[in-house]
Design a protein around this motif. Structure first.
Motif, PDB file in Angstrom:
ATOM      1  N   GLY A 164       0.824  -1.208   0.000  1.00  0.00           N
ATOM      2  CA  GLY A 164       0.000   0.000   0.000  1.00  0.00           C
ATOM      3  C   GLY A 164       0.856   1.254   0.000  1.00  0.00           C
ATOM      4  N   HIS A 165       1.898   1.259   0.855  1.00  0.00           N
ATOM      5  CA  HIS A 165       2.813   2.402   0.888  1.00  0.00           C
ATOM      6  C   HIS A 165       3.529   2.552  -0.453  1.00  0.00           C
ATOM      7  N   ALA A 166       3.979   1.449  -1.012  1.00  0.00           N
ATOM      8  CA  ALA A 166       4.684   1.491  -2.300  1.00  0.00           C
ATOM      9  C   ALA A 166       3.784   2.070  -3.396  1.00  0.00           C
ATOM     10  N   GLN A 167       2.521   1.722  -3.391  1.00  0.00           N
ATOM     11  CA  GLN A 167       1.599   2.256  -4.392  1.00  0.00           C
ATOM     12  C   GLN A 167       1.375   3.754  -4.175  1.00  0.00           C
ATOM     13  N   ARG A 168       1.303   4.208  -2.919  1.00  0.00           N
ATOM     14  CA  ARG A 168       1.164   5.642  -2.647  1.00  0.00           C
ATOM     15  C   ARG A 168       2.416   6.398  -3.078  1.00  0.00           C
ATOM     16  N   VAL A 169       3.570   5.804  -2.863  1.00  0.00           N
ATOM     17  CA  VAL A 169       4.822   6.423  -3.313  1.00  0.00           C
ATOM     18  C   VAL A 169       4.813   6.534  -4.831  1.00  0.00           C
ATOM     19  N   GLN A 170       4.352   5.503  -5.501  1.00  0.00           N
ATOM     20  CA  GLN A 170       4.276   5.548  -6.962  1.00  0.00           C
ATOM     21  C   GLN A 170       3.375   6.706  -7.406  1.00  0.00           C
ATOM     22  N   GLN A 171       2.279   6.932  -6.710  1.00  0.00           N
ATOM     23  CA  GLN A 171       1.371   8.026  -7.057  1.00  0.00           C
ATOM     24  C   GLN A 171       2.017   9.392  -6.819  1.00  0.00           C
ATOM     25  N   SER A 172       2.888   9.484  -5.811  1.00  0.00           N
ATOM     26  CA  SER A 172       3.475  10.764  -5.421  1.00  0.00           C
ATOM     27  C   SER A 172       4.810  11.075  -6.083  1.00  0.00           C
ATOM     28  N   TRP A 173       5.552  10.054  -6.452  1.00  0.00           N
ATOM     29  CA  TRP A 173       6.933  10.264  -6.884  1.00  0.00           C
ATOM     30  C   TRP A 173       7.210   9.835  -8.322  1.00  0.00           C
ATOM     31  N   PHE A 174       6.161   9.568  -9.084  1.00  0.00           N
ATOM     32  CA  PHE A 174       6.323   9.215 -10.496  1.00  0.00           C
ATOM     33  C   PHE A 174       5.805  10.353 -11.359  1.00  0.00           C
ATOM     34  N   GLU A 175       6.511  10.637 -12.433  1.00  0.00           N
ATOM     35  CA  GLU A 175       6.057  11.669 -13.369  1.00  0.00           C
ATOM     36  C   GLU A 175       4.675  11.324 -13.906  1.00  0.00           C
TER      37      GLU A 175
END
Length: 178
Positions: A50-61
């Motif tokens: 879940g955290h990894a998916q939120r990071v993907q939403q926040s830190w991916f272009e």
């Protein structure tokens, strides 16, 4: 490895961005390496999908990219599945992730680089296991910060043990906080 190891000087930062990830790295190749290191430490250190998916939403272009397109999510899923940990790390388990080396594989101007980070992961629960994981990303400068750039995923980083002749041959530069 025998003799002095080549190093990469990673700038220190004092800001915290989305999902609690340190940020504020300069618009330099070393800054891109540092930001990728922080992203990997946060995501791998939690081993939480879940955290990894939120990071993907926040830190991916491109936050709309598919979850399956990020190899780090596959690594987390494999780790949890192999350890029979569907709900995450068990109580009493400890996991540390430390960036130990970095490299810049290529650049296209000062705002776009392909960079790699080699992390050491130590998992302790009754026993201790250690591994080295090399990961590369395309990093782009957007609105004053480094993001993981959209596009095809780069060739994986060599997962060699830090500080060895093999690591030096693979192009890894020992991580040094500047």
């Amino acid at each position: 490895a025998l003799g002095p190891l080549p190093t990469i000087n990673i700038p220190l930062v004092d800001q915290v961005g989305e999902e609690g990830i340190p940020t504020g790295y300069p618009k330099t190749p070393e800054g891109a390496v540092g930001q990728l290191g922080e992203i990997l430490v946060s995501v791998l250190g939690s081993m939480d999908l879940g955290h990894a998916q939120r990071v993907q939403q926040s830190w991916f272009e491109d936050p709309t990219g598919s979850v399956e397109s990020w190899p780090v999510l596959g690594l987390i899923q494999s780790f949890l599945t192999a350890g029979k940990m569907p709900a995450g790390l068990p109580p009493g388990a400890a996991l540390t992730v430390i960036p130990s080396a970095g490299q810049v594989k290529g650049s296209d101007g000062d705002g776009w680089h392909v960079v790699c980070v080699l992390v050491e992961i130590t998992y302790t629960f009754r026993d201790q296991a250690r591994l080295a994981y090399g990961h590369c990303e395309r990093m782009t400068w957007v609105d004053g910060r480094w993001l993981i750039a959209e596009g095809a995923h780069p060739v994986p980083g060599p997962s060699t043990w830090p500080g060895t002749e093999l690591a030096v041959t693979a192009g890894w530069l020992t991580w040094r906080d500047a």
